[in-house]
Scaffold this motif. Structure first.
Motif: not given
Length: 312
Positions: A186-206
């Motif tokens: 799957a391709t995933i768009i992920y929104t959150t206010h938890y920055m630690e989650e972004v660092e764990i999960l995301c390949d790229r961010i905007m």
């Protein structure tokens, strides 16, 4: 890499307010794409425009290589959306809820049964399949919400703050499930206010603010944008205002703060800052018990780009 979403020159306006201002970006196949921004930045508006739940003034949106339209049902059946607000049927059990939402897309009963079990396994709800939503904890309810949104095995998944107000165990379960969805194609768009989650999960961010892109790229690339290069924390026994003032004038020092016993010195740039600072402390005969250094976090970058003022 294959582009799953192509947004070009998107503009959405509410009377005098430009919620989205000439926005262009791509999401490529197989990545977890983090869409970040403070409240009112345009994240939800962007998602709703992609899904054609909102009309927009100008620009174009392609999904799976096709122009996205309000009646593009062939495209929409390949998309799974999990909004922040939990949306399940209270009168149905966990299994019945997942089966219902899966059945909107998958008519073959044997295949649907496989897909429903996949969703149950993914979010760890095997022990709760006969429970009704009102019997579930907040974390379990969030996991049910995700299962309902992804049960038909969509190729594109949009997750809007899926871990809000859940316990650490449920959050860990959800994050592991999201990784598995990506690993399963799957391709995933992920929104959150938890920055630690972004660092764990995301390949790229905007990072969006006021409908515009402030920064985009891999996490390490964004960290290089921060003026904050290094933060040194020292536990000191005692320090004077005069000594603090002198520290603030040292080369490359951006900020100095002291909240007894922690002295925090932030450097803008430079090499071997911690070694040089230890030499300075020894020279000034300032005694300390602990000292450590940390590089800028994604949270530092986010606050530097969007500001520290409170948002509604």
């Amino acid at each position: 890499m294959k582009k799953i979403i192509e947004v070009k020159n998107l503009t959405k306006q509410y009377k005098e307010l430009k919620a989205i201002d000439n926005l262009s970006f791509d999401v490529v196949e197989g990545e977890i794409f983090g869409l970040l921004g403070p409240n009112g930045s345009g994240k939800s508006t962007t998602i709703n425009c992609i899904l054609q739940l909102l009309s927009f003034e100008s620009g174009s949106i392609k999904v799976f290589g096709k122009e996205m339209m309000p009646d593009s049902y062939d495209i929409k059946q390949k998309i799974g959306v999990v909004f922040q607000e939990v949306a399940v049927f209270d009168e149905l059990t966990v299994y019945e809820n997942i089966d219902y939402f899966c059945g909107l897309y998958i008519k073959d009963k044997k295949l649907r049964k496989e897909y429903v079990q996949y969703a149950i396994d993914l979010v760890g709800l095997n022990d709760f399949v006969k429970f009704q939503p009102k019997k579930l904890s907040g974390g379990l309810l969030r996991r049910l919400n995700i299962a309902c949104g992804i049960a038909h095995k969509p190729k594109l998944i949009i997750l809007d703050e899926p871990t809000v107000a859940v316990d650490p165990q449920s959050r860990n379960n959800i994050l592991e499930g999201i990784k598995k969805l990506r690993d399963d194609g799957a391709t995933i768009i992920y929104t959150t206010h938890y920055m630690e989650e972004v660092e764990i999960l995301c390949d790229r961010i905007m990072i969006l603010d006021k409908g515009k892109i402030l920064a985009s790229g891999k996490i390490d690339e964004l960290k290089q944008l921060a003026n904050i290069e290094e933060k040194i924390t020292v536990e000191v026994n005692d320090i004077t205002k005069e000594q603090l003032s002198k520290m603030s004038k040292l080369k490359n020092v951006e900020d100095v703060s002291f909240n007894q016993p922690n002295l925090v010195v932030t450097y803008k740039k430079g090499n071997n800052n911690i070694v040089k600072f230890m030499d300075y402390l020894n020279k000034e005969k300032i005694t300390y018990t602990k000292i450590f250094s940390e590089r800028p976090t994604l949270n530092d970058v986010f606050l530097e780009l969007t500001g520290k003022d409170l948002r509604d």
